[in-house]
Write an enzyme that holds these catalytic residues in place. Structure first.
Site, PDB file in Angstrom:
ATOM      1  N   GLU A 140      59.177  57.133  32.114  1.00 48.66           N
ATOM      2  CA  GLU A 140      59.768  58.826  32.286  1.00 48.66           C
ATOM      3  C   GLU A 140      60.299  59.346  31.307  1.00 48.66           C
ATOM      4  OE1 GLU A 140      61.720  59.385  36.465  1.00 48.66           O
ATOM      5  OE2 GLU A 140      62.832  57.474  36.033  1.00 48.66           O
ATOM      6  N   HIS A 148      73.153  68.768  54.793  1.00 44.22           N
ATOM      7  CA  HIS A 148      72.725  67.621  55.780  1.00 44.22           C
ATOM      8  C   HIS A 148      72.491  68.897  56.556  1.00 44.22           C
ATOM      9  CE1 HIS A 148      76.871  65.543  55.560  1.00 44.22           C
ATOM     10  NE2 HIS A 148      76.704  65.280  54.822  1.00 44.22           N
ATOM     11  N   ARG A 187      63.017  56.742  47.156  1.00 41.62           N
ATOM     12  CA  ARG A 187      64.088  57.059  46.385  1.00 41.62           C
ATOM     13  C   ARG A 187      65.394  56.458  47.209  1.00 41.62           C
ATOM     14  NH1 ARG A 187      60.646  62.418  45.691  1.00 41.62           N
ATOM     15  NH2 ARG A 187      60.290  62.653  43.634  1.00 41.62           N
ATOM     16  N   CYS A 204      53.952  59.046  40.283  1.00 39.84           N
ATOM     17  CA  CYS A 204      54.337  59.150  41.340  1.00 39.84           C
ATOM     18  C   CYS A 204      55.406  60.787  41.465  1.00 39.84           C
ATOM     19  CB  CYS A 204      55.497  57.668  42.030  1.00 39.84           C
ATOM     20  SG  CYS A 204      56.800  57.432  40.568  1.00 39.84           S
ATOM     21  N   ARG A 249      62.792  51.819  44.227  1.00 43.59           N
ATOM     22  CA  ARG A 249      63.190  52.685  43.544  1.00 43.59           C
ATOM     23  C   ARG A 249      64.740  51.976  43.539  1.00 43.59           C
ATOM     24  NH1 ARG A 249      62.876  58.257  40.532  1.00 43.59           N
ATOM     25  NH2 ARG A 249      64.564  58.667  42.456  1.00 43.59           N
ATOM     26  N   ASP A 300      60.312  64.100  35.150  1.00 38.95           N
ATOM     27  CA  ASP A 300      61.385  63.590  34.215  1.00 38.95           C
ATOM     28  C   ASP A 300      60.461  63.224  33.174  1.00 38.95           C
ATOM     29  OD1 ASP A 300      63.490  63.597  34.794  1.00 38.95           O
ATOM     30  OD2 ASP A 300      63.392  62.277  35.714  1.00 38.95           O
ATOM     31  N   ARG A 307      63.524  70.146  34.179  1.00 38.15           N
ATOM     32  CA  ARG A 307      62.291  70.798  34.551  1.00 38.15           C
ATOM     33  C   ARG A 307      62.975  71.242  35.967  1.00 38.15           C
ATOM     34  NH1 ARG A 307      62.958  64.649  37.018  1.00 38.15           N
ATOM     35  NH2 ARG A 307      63.054  65.263  39.687  1.00 38.15           N
TER      36      ARG A 307
HETATM   37  C1  PEP Z   1      59.409  61.770  38.148  1.00 34.10           C
HETATM   38  O1  PEP Z   1      60.665  61.728  37.510  1.00 34.10           O
HETATM   39  O2  PEP Z   1      58.575  62.148  38.196  1.00 34.10           O
HETATM   40  C2  PEP Z   1      60.358  61.370  39.531  1.00 34.10           C
HETATM   41  C3  PEP Z   1      58.756  60.484  40.752  1.00 34.10           C
HETATM   42  O3  PEP Z   1      61.389  60.756  40.109  1.00 34.10           O
HETATM   43  P1  PEP Z   1      62.350  61.694  40.300  1.00 34.10           P
HETATM   44  O4  PEP Z   1      61.845  63.544  40.715  1.00 34.10           O
HETATM   45  O5  PEP Z   1      63.153  61.319  41.826  1.00 34.10           O
HETATM   46  O6  PEP Z   1      63.086  62.060  39.108  1.00 34.10           O
HETATM   47 MG    MG Z   2      62.365  60.382  37.281  1.00 32.67          MG
END
Ligand code: PEP
Ligand code: MG
Length: 759
Positions: free
Chosen positions: A615, A373, A480, A686, A516, A639, A649
């Site tokens: 992804e 928050h 998102r 993205c 998304r 991803d 990651r």
């Molecule tokens: C990604 O995986 O590159 C992506 C944009 O989604 P997120 O980072 O929200 O998993």
């Molecule tokens: Mg992703």
């Protein structure tokens, strides 16, 4: 000396024991002498044959400091590591332990010097101060007996009084427990997680909400209850004023956060538990503290992010209530320096609003996540927030100079001249660049040889959408949708979602937004959908897999999106698609929802474009049938790269191991670009990769023409694009892709330098 033991009785008058304990505390004796008297008083009051106090010392060792009943030779001799023996277990888990037969406990560690073999039952509680264990208080009885919850609570209350004595600095030098104090004057660099980007410099202000409790036991419970009720009512009024005055705008998740917080302030269970503790003889302050300690203990092992957030809200409320009890609820915070870097273990959303925004340069927390928050409020205020900085509260002194570089997840305490100067220069350069980016806001992202690149932002909060105007981005390449789900306590229904998506459309005005669908699971957890206890959550039951297994979630979300879009263009993309069949299944749900809306005569979007995120590498081997079905494709490089390299990651040890600017990655992307061009399907990217100017240059070099990134990257990436001669870059990059190198970074940097590309 043997005392008569009355089974299960006699502890009832906890208030009387508390009074005696308080008298001992007030006596003008040394801390050691008071401790010795204390164990006698507690043993007598609690009708126990043994009472012992263990104090935490350096190296996580608990040392016996005083005992009534065990052999006196053991004092300062018996030492147990945290986790060792029953006493060590109590400290390790910060939880009371009651045993009718201590010897049969698997952790029991017998110490012959104590002579404790004749005692069967044991009740021990942690001595806590400021949420940390500073010792352990134990009573023992010769006969096996069951200690009741009330007895355990009575002992915990006594331990609260003891905490002041144990942690007072007379028994153990506080420096012993915080050896870093000795090197307090050295510069220090600490790492943390970026919760809200940016750089801030200033002087450390330690958020010290703790009010020292001087009175534990109440003379007059009725008067305490009255004081408490008054404090609660002044707390409520002050909160209303604070939120009304907060310079935050009327809509956005921060409003939900603050509303939820306001509701907690009226939580009946919380207020009732405090009133009960007052009824048991505590002062209002001690009762508030006790309930907070209990809650903290109960929740200390909870990893659920929503519940942890609630915990922070309650910490915040407790501290605030304490201030009202102390009569300074309205008092301004102590005089602040002009440039404040606020340091706290954790911070509730309202606490952040207490500080004068005009002076606040950055916030540093020991805890926190991107959806905490306080991070959401920090974003709404535009203050850099660095979280998960281990031990920062102990390592910093008030008014220490601090530099917070949230962008790179680091901070510098008492930085040397050179570091200060470097950051000052960096901040000036940033300011100059920011001004340049502002002047570029209305210019198109076109290469010097005339190729247009779409520059979009990634967003997750309504607050992010204001960046569309500020950066001059073309649209939202990734919205998102899971973030609003993460700050709530249960699934928002279709109406709530519809209202929310309408706001997104309204704020985006006519610019396109790619919504998304829910990407929960992995590291994005919802309290109302507990994790499945997976070994490998990133590759587990997450994202579209959950949506397809629980189609009602997807259906409701799509229904809300269709309703919200009314007469506008709706762009939907499905995340983590691994095979064409998954896309088909998700699309079928969408088609049914569109039909449903049509048959009910509702307003339909003027156009619906449906895309997939690439992804999961497997999808690249089904790309032709996929492209025949989608209206667009968006590469989620975060991803995708972790799966291409089989490299987590978020793993710090692996963050440098593979380079996203490697031949394998660029070749992969090139082949996707070619397939999409043949099929005439728009392609974008993205992930984080698109927001770094050098990486973005390589992406444009392999043929990508649509990049979506964090808002802060729009200016730098636009500047890069506008300074780029694509005709010379393209053949160069494609040539590099055939090299066996692990990284093409240096070569690409060299190109940028030689060709005057702005990075
Ligand atoms: C990604 O995986 O590159 C992506 C944009 O989604 P997120 O980072 O929200 O998993
Ligand atoms: Mg992703």
């Amino acid at each position: 000396m043997e005392r008569k033991v009355q089974r299960g009785a006699a502890w009832s008058d906890a208030r009387r024991v508390l009074k005696s304990v308080r008298d001992v505390m007030a006596a003008a004796r040394s801390a050691e002498a008071r401790l010795e008297r204390m164990v006698q008083v507690i043993a007598a009051g609690m009708v126990a044959e043994v009472c012992s106090i263990y104090v935490l010392r350096a190296g996580d060792v608990l040392e016996l400091f005083a005992t009534e009943g065990l052999k006196h030779e053991a004092v300062h001799v018996t030492r147990l590591r945290v986790g060792e023996g029953v006493v060590g277990q109590i400290a390790a888990h910060a939880r009371p332990v009651a045993l009718a037969d201590a010897k049969s406990h698997p952790a029991f560690a017998y110490r012959p010097e104590t002579g404790e073999e004749i005692y069967r039952s044991l009740l021990g509680v942690p001595i806590l101060r400021g949420g940390r264990v500073v010792g352990v208080l134990v009573v023992q009885n010769r006969k096996p007996r069951h200690y009741t919850d009330e007895e355990s609570e009575a002992l915990e209350t006594i331990a609260m009084v003891l905490a002041e004595l144990v942690a007072g600095g007379e028994l153990v030098d506080p420096a012993e427990l915080h050896p870093t104090d000795g090197i307090a004057l050295l510069p220090l660099r600490l790492e943390g997680a970026r919760l809200n980007g940016g750089i801030g410099m200033g002087l450390a202000v330690l958020h010290r909400p703790r009010v020292a409790i001087t009175r534990i036991v109440a003379e007059d419970p009725a008067a305490e209850r009255e004081r408490f009720d008054q404090a609660v009512s002044s707390l409520h009024t002050a909160l209303d004023d604070l939120f009304a005055a907060a310079d935050l705008g009327d809509s956005g998740e921060h409003r939900d956060v603050l509303e939820a917080y306001r509701m907690f302030a009226e939580d009946r269970g919380w207020l009732m538990r405090i009133r009960e503790a007052i009824g048991n003889g505590l002062t209002a302050e001690a009762a508030v503290q006790k309930v907070q300690d209990d809650t903290r203990l109960r929740m200390s092992h909870i990893t659920d992010p929503y519940l942890r957030e609630r915990m922070h809200d309650f910490e915040d409320l407790t501290n605030r209530l304490m201030q009202h009890l102390a009569g300074n609820g309205q008092a301004a915070l102590a005089a602040l320096p002009d440039d404040v870097v606020l340091i706290a273990r954790s911070l509730g959303p309202a606490e952040l609003l207490d500080y004068d925004r005009a002076r606040l340069r950055a916030v540093v927390l020991e805890e926190g996540s991107a959806t905490a928050h306080v991070a959401i409020i920090g974003r709404a205020l535009g203050v850099p927030v660095l979280g998960r900085v281990k031990g920062v509260v102990e390592k910093i002194d008030p008014l220490d100079p601090v530099i917070v570089d949230a962008d790179h997840g680091q901070m510098f305490i008492r930085p040397g001249e050179d570091v200060q100067q470097a950051f000052q220069e960096a901040m000036q350069a940033r300011a100059i660049r920011a001004a340049a980016y502002v002047s570029m806001r209305d210019l198109p992202a076109v290469t010097s040889d005339g190729v247009s690149v779409t520059v979009n932002i990634n967003a997750g909060l309504l607050a992010d959408l204001s960046q569309l105007d500020e950066t001059g981005a073309d649209g939202v390449g990734l919205y998102r949708t899971e973030i609003p789900f993460m700050v709530r306590s249960n699934f928002p229904d279709v109406n709530v979602q519809t209202r929310f998506y309408r706001k997104v459309f309204k704020f985006a005005r006519n610019r396109p937004v790619a919504f998304r669908t829910l990407d929960i699971g992995g590291d994005k957890l919802l309290s109302y959908m507990p994790p499945a206890g997976e070994e490998n959550p990133a590759m587990g039951w997450r994202s579209i897999r959950i949506g397809l297994d629980h189609p009602v979630l997807l259906r409701e979300q799509l229904r809300a999106l269709i309703r919200a879009a009314a007469k506008r263009r709706l762009e939907v993309m499905f995340p983590m698609i691994s095979e064409v069949a998954e896309f088909d299944a998700a699309r079928a749900i969408l088609d049914i929802e569109v039909e449903r809306a049509r048959s009910r005569g509702g307003q339909l979007p003027k156009e619906i474009r449906v895309g997939a995120m690439l992804e999961v590498p497997a999808l690249a081997w089904q790309i032709e049938p996929l492209l025949a079905r989608v209206d667009f494709l968006s590469i989620g490089s975060n991803d995708l790269l972790q799966f291409l390299f089989a490299s987590d990651r978020g793993h710090p040890a692996l963050s440098e191991r593979y380079d996203m600017l490697s031949p394998a990655v660029l070749m992969f992307l090139r082949s996707v670009v070619e397939r999409c061009a043949e099929a005439k399907v728009p392609l974008g990217i993205c992930g984080e990769m698109a927001g770094r100017p050098l990486e973005a240059m390589a992406l444009v070099g392999v043929g990508l023409r649509s990049l979506s990134m964090a808002p802060a990257s729009v200016g730098p990436v636009k500047a890069m694009v506008r300074s780029l001669d694509l005709a010379s870059l393209e053949p160069y990059v494609l040539g590099l892709c055939r090299r066996p190198d692990r990284s093409l970074r240096a070569a690409l940097k060299g190109f940028a330098q030689d060709h005057g590309v702005s990075l």
